[in-house]
Design a protein around this motif. Structure first.
Motif, PDB file in Angstrom:
ATOM      1  N   PRO A  47       0.797  -1.233   0.000  1.00  0.00           N
ATOM      2  CA  PRO A  47       0.000   0.000   0.000  1.00  0.00           C
ATOM      3  C   PRO A  47       0.828   1.282   0.000  1.00  0.00           C
ATOM      4  N   ALA A  48       1.987   1.254   0.630  1.00  0.00           N
ATOM      5  CA  ALA A  48       2.785   2.480   0.724  1.00  0.00           C
ATOM      6  C   ALA A  48       3.238   2.975  -0.640  1.00  0.00           C
ATOM      7  N   THR A  49       3.374   2.045  -1.602  1.00  0.00           N
ATOM      8  CA  THR A  49       3.836   2.424  -2.940  1.00  0.00           C
ATOM      9  C   THR A  49       2.848   2.067  -4.033  1.00  0.00           C
ATOM     10  N   GLY A  50       1.951   1.134  -3.772  1.00  0.00           N
ATOM     11  CA  GLY A  50       1.032   0.651  -4.791  1.00  0.00           C
ATOM     12  C   GLY A  50       1.620  -0.411  -5.687  1.00  0.00           C
ATOM     13  N   GLU A  51       2.851  -0.788  -5.472  1.00  0.00           N
ATOM     14  CA  GLU A  51       3.538  -1.747  -6.332  1.00  0.00           C
ATOM     15  C   GLU A  51       3.197  -3.188  -5.949  1.00  0.00           C
ATOM     16  N   VAL A  52       3.351  -4.093  -6.918  1.00  0.00           N
ATOM     17  CA  VAL A  52       3.161  -5.516  -6.646  1.00  0.00           C
ATOM     18  C   VAL A  52       4.223  -5.969  -5.658  1.00  0.00           C
ATOM     19  N   LEU A  53       3.778  -6.668  -4.617  1.00  0.00           N
ATOM     20  CA  LEU A  53       4.706  -7.141  -3.597  1.00  0.00           C
ATOM     21  C   LEU A  53       5.099  -8.592  -3.832  1.00  0.00           C
ATOM     22  N   ALA A  54       4.128  -9.432  -4.193  1.00  0.00           N
ATOM     23  CA  ALA A  54       4.432 -10.854  -4.365  1.00  0.00           C
ATOM     24  C   ALA A  54       3.401 -11.497  -5.274  1.00  0.00           C
ATOM     25  N   PRO A 380       0.304   6.498  -2.538  1.00  0.00           N
ATOM     26  CA  PRO A 380      -0.989   6.549  -3.236  1.00  0.00           C
ATOM     27  C   PRO A 380      -2.206   6.488  -2.323  1.00  0.00           C
ATOM     28  N   TYR A 381      -2.073   5.926  -1.101  1.00  0.00           N
ATOM     29  CA  TYR A 381      -3.258   5.740  -0.259  1.00  0.00           C
ATOM     30  C   TYR A 381      -3.127   6.419   1.111  1.00  0.00           C
ATOM     31  N   PHE A 382      -2.234   7.374   1.206  1.00  0.00           N
ATOM     32  CA  PHE A 382      -2.101   8.102   2.469  1.00  0.00           C
ATOM     33  C   PHE A 382      -3.214   9.138   2.598  1.00  0.00           C
ATOM     34  N   TYR A 383      -3.710   9.262   3.813  1.00  0.00           N
ATOM     35  CA  TYR A 383      -4.722  10.278   4.119  1.00  0.00           C
ATOM     36  C   TYR A 383      -4.412  10.842   5.494  1.00  0.00           C
TER      37      TYR A 383
END
Length: 532
Positions: A47-54, A380-383
């Motif tokens: 979530p911190a980057t929006g990138e695929v993790l695994a 991308p998902y920080f609020y």
């Protein structure tokens, strides 16, 4: 904390010390997923980057059935072990987890986006549960003697048998605590477990399983399947001997219906719209600090976090000044190091829900005292942690669970009003009361319709007191975790009554009439002797 952004809104914390690739290596991924059944593929994201993790194996309903078969075969041998040997595995796991905590904290942060301190809180909760059930399971499960129907002549023992294989559906928000933390008492009771973690946080559950095996749990006793909830979830309920579910109230109702159709037990921890009450005599500095923790831990993505804040009108302005200042000073970030006060939301769905609630409230007249906007400059998902004042119906945030870093403020004139408004919700999970008067705090707590109440704390005191039951009332669920209820729910009670010398029927030549008269006198005597 300091280092605010120029406009007074929360600043970004220092950058990442390690990358996802440093943590989720091909070797780790291969080791953790080797036992996951399924020929398909699915992906998890950071979530911190929006990138695929695994990239992970994806299970089908037939894979779930096969997992239950393996777990049942292994569970019989596991249940045959003395309870002290089973409990020893939990104590070994406790030590291993504390020693290797940095490994799983990295995974928790990568999979959830939460701040490192909030990830560490999961380690704290799991080790408390492991220690408690590792020490107390033998006492909880030992045979108990009861007074029989006829004292002396009837000897009764209560036995506890494992249910068999527990189907567990674990959520994404606390992937260590709400996976292995809930499985520990099931294992101590002699059960096997087939678990479906959320796909986005499956690595944490898989890591915990790997560590439990290292601690001595037979490998097949704990099976993990990965897949979409609507596909894998019903299959799990179809094969389980008992179901443990943590998640939304809507899905919880569906799980309960599936379990009811099969006449199996179920425990559900569901949603909450938790209230915090700040009395006129509260220590405002401590209350403001506590509200910050209670509302914004794990970005508010916590079933027991505070979403409604009731403040006595005589101290409301002074309290809100302190609370808003602390909220604006929070640092945002999800670096794999300590320093951030709050991390990211879990994904786009949560971000949309939070944005909708805040924008709807503002459009209908609410005032933003702190936060109130997304922070794509951080991730991308920080609020931002958000305080809303002037909230009321028909604003969605007034009654719907936000499950994000948003708290609504309401003023009250007397404590009866505060209790009435706090209880005016179908939910009943957690509550918080702040006062310098301990007697007042306990009296108010007893009037709140929630499974747990914390006095001068947000949620950690009650949740961390693992000898005591924790769970919800109303739409917040069924059953309890922790304490005796948290392990006995994973067992079937059996009463064994041994009748001695004479039967429970006319004997020694007694007629039916004489037997009835004899039993009448005996029943009166037992009451007079205060037998229970």
């Amino acid at each position: 904390m300091t280092d605010n952004a120029p406009d007074g809104n929360p600043a970004a914390a220092p950058g990442r010390s390690r990358s996802a690739a440093d943590v989720v290596t091909p070797e780790l991924l291969a080791r953790l997923t080797r036992a996951v059944p399924g020929s398909g593929e699915t992906r998890s994201h950071a979530p911190a980057t929006g990138e695929v993790l695994a990239t992970l194996p994806e299970s089908r309903p037939e894979d779930v059935a096969a997992a239950f078969d393996r777990a049942r075969e292994a569970q019989r041998e596991w249940a045959a072990r003395p309870v002290r040997r089973r409990a020893a595995v939990l104590l070994k796991f406790h030590d291993l987890l504390l020693t290797r905590q940095d490994e799983v904290i990295d995974l928790i942060q990568l999979e959830t986006g939460k701040a490192r301190l909030h990830a560490h809180e999961e380690v704290q909760a799991v080790t408390m549960a492991a220690r408690h059930y590792g020490r107390r399971a033998p006492a909880y499960l030992k045979p108990k003697r009861h007074t029989g129907a006829v004292p002396v002549l009837t000897r009764v023992r209560e036995l506890r048998h494992p249910r068999g294989v527990v189907g567990q559906i674990a959520p994404w928000n606390y992937p260590l605590e709400l996976s292995v933390g809930d499985a520990l008492p099931a294992f101590a009771a002699g059960n096997g477990v087939v678990m479906k973690p959320d796909t986005e946080t499956a690595l944490t559950a898989l890591w915990a399983r790997d560590l439990m095996i290292e601690a001595g749990l037979p490998e097949d006793v704990w099976q993990i399947v990965i897949g979409e909830g609507p596909v894998v979830g019903p299959a799990l309920v179809q094969h389980a001997d008992y179901v443990s579910f943590t998640g939304s109230t809507r899905t919880g109702r569906e799980v309960a219906q599936g379990a009811a159709a099969r006449l199996i037990g179920v425990s559900l921890e569901l949603g909450g719209k938790n209230a915090m009450i700040v009395c006129a005599d509260a220590d405002l500095d401590k209350a403001a600090e506590g509200a910050t923790r209670a509302a914004f831990a794990s970005a508010g993505q916590l079933c027991i976090s505070v979403e409604r804040l009731f403040v006595h009108e005589s101290v409301a302005d002074a309290f809100l000044e302190r609370f808003a200042a602390r909220t604006k000073a929070m640092k945002l970030g999800a670096a794999l190091s300590y320093g951030a006060d709050m991390g990211s939301l879990a994904g786009e769905r949560q971000l949309k829900a939070v944005t909708r609630h805040v924008e709807d409230a503002v459009d209908k007249g609410a005032k933003v005292l702190a936060g109130g906007r997304a922070r794509p400059d951080i991730g991308p998902y920080f609020y931002e942690p958000t305080i809303l004042d002037g909230v009321g119906k028909p604003m969605a945030v007034c009654e719907e669970e936000t499950f994000g870093p948003v708290v609504s403020v309401y003023r009250f004139g007397d404590e009866d009003e505060a209790i009435r408004r706090a209880n005016a919700t179908p939910y009943g999970l957690n509550a918080s009361v702040w006062t310098k008067n301990a007697r007042r705090g306990r009296a108010l707590a007893a009037r709140l319709r929630t499974g747990t109440v914390n006095i001068n704390e947000g949620f950690a005191s009650a949740y961390g007191s693992v000898q005591s039951p924790m769970g919800g009332m109303g739409d917040s669920g069924l059953g309890r975790r922790h304490g005796s209820e948290g392990i006995l729910k994973y067992t079937e009670a059996q009463t064994v009554a041994h009748q001695r010398l004479v039967p429970m029927a006319p004997s020694m030549g007694m007629s039916d009439e004489k037997h009835a008269a004899f039993m009448t006198r005996s029943l009166r005597m037992m009451k007079a002797l205060r037998l229970r």
